[in-house]
Design a protein around this motif. Structure first.
Motif, PDB file in Angstrom:
ATOM      1  N   TYR A  28       0.878  -1.174   0.000  1.00 29.65           N
ATOM      2  CA  TYR A  28       0.000   0.000   0.000  1.00 29.65           C
ATOM      3  C   TYR A  28       0.914   1.223   0.000  1.00 29.65           C
ATOM      4  O   TYR A  28       1.921   1.250   0.716  1.00 29.65           O
ATOM      5  CB  TYR A  28      -0.878  -0.020   1.257  1.00 29.65           C
ATOM      6  CG  TYR A  28      -1.977   1.018   1.262  1.00 29.65           C
ATOM      7  CD1 TYR A  28      -3.153   0.803   0.539  1.00 29.65           C
ATOM      8  CD2 TYR A  28      -1.833   2.208   1.969  1.00 29.65           C
ATOM      9  CE1 TYR A  28      -4.162   1.751   0.537  1.00 29.65           C
ATOM     10  CE2 TYR A  28      -2.843   3.159   1.971  1.00 29.65           C
ATOM     11  CZ  TYR A  28      -3.994   2.927   1.252  1.00 29.65           C
ATOM     12  OH  TYR A  28      -4.999   3.862   1.236  1.00 29.65           O
ATOM     13  N   PRO A  29       0.594   2.240  -0.789  1.00 29.22           N
ATOM     14  CA  PRO A  29       1.524   3.376  -0.913  1.00 29.22           C
ATOM     15  C   PRO A  29       1.613   4.228   0.345  1.00 29.22           C
ATOM     16  O   PRO A  29       0.602   4.517   0.984  1.00 29.22           O
ATOM     17  CB  PRO A  29       0.935   4.187  -2.083  1.00 29.22           C
ATOM     18  CG  PRO A  29      -0.505   3.778  -2.149  1.00 29.22           C
ATOM     19  CD  PRO A  29      -0.569   2.369  -1.679  1.00 29.22           C
ATOM     20  N   ILE A  30       2.830   4.579   0.704  1.00 29.85           N
ATOM     21  CA  ILE A  30       3.078   5.536   1.784  1.00 29.85           C
ATOM     22  C   ILE A  30       4.500   6.072   1.598  1.00 29.85           C
ATOM     23  O   ILE A  30       5.433   5.310   1.324  1.00 29.85           O
ATOM     24  CB  ILE A  30       2.896   4.905   3.195  1.00 29.85           C
ATOM     25  CG1 ILE A  30       3.188   5.943   4.287  1.00 29.85           C
ATOM     26  CG2 ILE A  30       3.737   3.659   3.363  1.00 29.85           C
ATOM     27  CD1 ILE A  30       2.891   5.445   5.709  1.00 29.85           C
ATOM     28  N   THR A  31       4.660   7.372   1.711  1.00 31.01           N
ATOM     29  CA  THR A  31       5.971   8.010   1.584  1.00 31.01           C
ATOM     30  C   THR A  31       6.822   7.670   2.805  1.00 31.01           C
ATOM     31  O   THR A  31       6.294   7.660   3.915  1.00 31.01           O
ATOM     32  CB  THR A  31       5.782   9.545   1.487  1.00 31.01           C
ATOM     33  OG1 THR A  31       4.868   9.805   0.430  1.00 31.01           O
ATOM     34  CG2 THR A  31       7.084  10.248   1.219  1.00 31.01           C
ATOM     35  N   PRO A  32       8.124   7.394   2.663  1.00 25.11           N
ATOM     36  CA  PRO A  32       8.955   7.499   1.456  1.00 25.11           C
ATOM     37  C   PRO A  32       9.310   6.164   0.799  1.00 25.11           C
ATOM     38  O   PRO A  32      10.429   6.004   0.328  1.00 25.11           O
ATOM     39  CB  PRO A  32      10.206   8.187   2.005  1.00 25.11           C
ATOM     40  CG  PRO A  32      10.335   7.640   3.404  1.00 25.11           C
ATOM     41  CD  PRO A  32       8.942   7.385   3.891  1.00 25.11           C
ATOM     42  N   VAL A  74       7.352 -14.255  -0.569  1.00 22.54           N
ATOM     43  CA  VAL A  74       6.431 -13.122  -0.591  1.00 22.54           C
ATOM     44  C   VAL A  74       7.033 -11.957   0.179  1.00 22.54           C
ATOM     45  O   VAL A  74       7.759 -12.150   1.159  1.00 22.54           O
ATOM     46  CB  VAL A  74       5.051 -13.526  -0.012  1.00 22.54           C
ATOM     47  CG1 VAL A  74       5.174 -14.094   1.390  1.00 22.54           C
ATOM     48  CG2 VAL A  74       4.072 -12.357  -0.040  1.00 22.54           C
ATOM     49  N   MET A  75       6.726 -10.735  -0.282  1.00 27.28           N
ATOM     50  CA  MET A  75       7.263  -9.537   0.354  1.00 27.28           C
ATOM     51  C   MET A  75       6.193  -8.468   0.437  1.00 27.28           C
ATOM     52  O   MET A  75       5.286  -8.404  -0.401  1.00 27.28           O
ATOM     53  CB  MET A  75       8.458  -9.006  -0.456  1.00 27.28           C
ATOM     54  CG  MET A  75       9.173  -7.815   0.183  1.00 27.28           C
ATOM     55  SD  MET A  75      10.676  -7.339  -0.719  1.00 27.28           S
ATOM     56  CE  MET A  75       9.976  -6.232  -1.955  1.00 27.28           C
ATOM     57  N   THR A  76       6.309  -7.627   1.463  1.00 32.57           N
ATOM     58  CA  THR A  76       5.525  -6.405   1.564  1.00 32.57           C
ATOM     59  C   THR A  76       6.455  -5.278   1.952  1.00 32.57           C
ATOM     60  O   THR A  76       7.545  -5.524   2.482  1.00 32.57           O
ATOM     61  CB  THR A  76       4.388  -6.540   2.596  1.00 32.57           C
ATOM     62  OG1 THR A  76       3.549  -5.376   2.539  1.00 32.57           O
ATOM     63  CG2 THR A  76       4.921  -6.677   4.022  1.00 32.57           C
ATOM     64  N   SER A  77       6.051  -4.042   1.660  1.00 38.42           N
ATOM     65  CA  SER A  77       6.867  -2.901   2.065  1.00 38.42           C
ATOM     66  C   SER A  77       5.965  -1.785   2.558  1.00 38.42           C
ATOM     67  O   SER A  77       4.798  -1.684   2.167  1.00 38.42           O
ATOM     68  CB  SER A  77       7.736  -2.402   0.906  1.00 38.42           C
ATOM     69  OG  SER A  77       6.943  -1.801  -0.096  1.00 38.42           O
ATOM     70  N   SER A  78       6.538  -0.948   3.434  1.00 40.13           N
ATOM     71  CA  SER A  78       5.784   0.176   3.971  1.00 40.13           C
ATOM     72  C   SER A  78       6.761   1.139   4.622  1.00 40.13           C
ATOM     73  O   SER A  78       7.978   0.935   4.583  1.00 40.13           O
ATOM     74  CB  SER A  78       4.727  -0.307   4.975  1.00 40.13           C
ATOM     75  OG  SER A  78       3.794   0.720   5.245  1.00 40.13           O
TER      76      SER A  78
END
Length: 357
Positions: A28-32, A74-78
């Motif tokens: 899910y998008p979140i800066t940075p 599997v990977m996620t980023s935030s």
């Protein structure tokens, strides 16, 4: 030798994960860190893999749980507040002993804070930001190249120990551009997933249940004891650190990680010209923390240690636990997205040492 390419840190993360065999990405998008998801959205469908922008961080981490349970990489980023939202799911994943990789490109807090770089998620990452007695392996790269290399390590370690692994970089690392090389690596002998994965793809011969719920206290205690044995093995086998300029007698030892450690190396060169011998311990794994490194220098350090962080001193207590009261542990940090200059750090060192000689 592979050709070097100039890449932004966040995009290099995505490419490194693809080359490490990541089959699914949920985020899910979140800066940075938004460019990680943007890169995966372009690349993953083209090579027949899964990219899905979830409706929230909570949804994304539970999708990770499902994919990990099927045995795929599997990977996620935030970034910081987004990782906070994932904490319940991370605890479930750790409890269910599922391998996955979690990227946190840290921004300032608490709360929504700001979008500038910080290291103030150290407690969250290393002390278990969710509920229960669990641990994440936490890598803290200091360059885009090291981040690329550690992504491969993260997937391998996750599979070896059936445990979530976090790669934590500050916002500078995600946004900076550096030349990187995607090296060919020797394939590791990894354990089969056939005895636990909830899919026939790995050759299972019986019904498997992925679960972290144990209603009988005796069973839950037994499960926790099993997890603690695994964490002890990780502490024994997976510690990574760098020692820089730590030979001989030392006036003081800096302790820093990530991009701040690069500033500290410049400080060491500056202070050498003023007659101060300063070393650096750089934890590459924040957990397990490199306690052994402190044993190597504690008796050779005149004025003790200085923790330099982009936080209000979250790493200090781990240094104190490693030093065990034998030498002073001091702190210098900036917060809220402010980055210290080499001169500021050098002045702090000279203050502790009583001035340059």
């Amino acid at each position: 030798m592979a050709e070097k390419v100039l890449m932004k840190g966040n995009e290099a993360i995505g490419e490194a994960a693809i080359q490490a065999g990541c089959q699914c990405f949920f985020g899910y998008p979140i800066t940075p860190q938004t460019e990680v998801a943007a890169y995966m959205s372009r690349r993953m469908p083209k090579i027949g893999r899964v990219f899905l922008q979830a409706e929230s961080e909570v949804a994304a981490i539970n999708m990770v749980y499902g994919a990990a349970g099927s045995g795929v990489r599997v990977m996620t980023s935030s970034s910081s507040p987004g990782v906070s939202l994932k904490q319940e799911g991370i605890s479930y994943i750790a409890g269910a002993e599922l391998p996955c990789v979690i990227i946190n490109i840290v921004r300032g807090g608490p709360g929504l804070g700001g979008i500038q770089p910080a290291q103030s998620d150290y407690f969250q990452a290393t002390k278990g930001g969710g509920h229960g007695d669990y641990r994440l392996v936490v890598y803290a790269p200091s360059s885009v190249q090291e981040m690329v290399d550690l992504i491969q390590d993260a997937f391998d370690v996750a599979d070896i120990y059936r445990n979530p692994v976090m790669v934590m970089g500050d916002g500078m690392l995600g946004q900076m551009m550096e030349p990187v090389e995607f090296k060919e690596r020797e394939a590791k002998q990894l354990p089969s997933k056939a005895d636990w994965a909830a899919t026939g793809l790995h050759g299972r011969k019986e019904h498997h249940v992925i679960n972290s719920l144990f209603l009988q206290p005796e069973e839950l205690e037994k499960h926790n004891e099993k997890l603690q044995k695994k964490y002890a093995e990780i502490e024994k086998n997976e510690v990574k650190y760098e020692m820089y300029n730590c030979d001989g007698d030392l006036d003081i030892v800096l302790v820093s990680y990530g991009t701040v450690s690069r500033i500290c190396k410049n400080v060491i060169k500056m202070l050498a010209k003023e007659g101060l011998k300063v070393g650096l311990i750089r934890p590459i794994t924040l957990w397990p923390f490199p306690k052994k490194a402190f044993e190597e220098v504690v008796d050779r350090t005149k004025y003790g240690f200085l923790s330099v962080e982009l936080s209000c001193g979250q790493m200090v207590e781990d240094i104190e636990l490693s030093v065990k009261g034998r030498k002073p542990v001091n702190f210098f940090g900036r917060s809220g997205g402010m980055v210290p200059s080499p001169t500021e750090i050098a002045n702090k060192v000279k203050e502790i040492a009583g001035g340059a000689r």
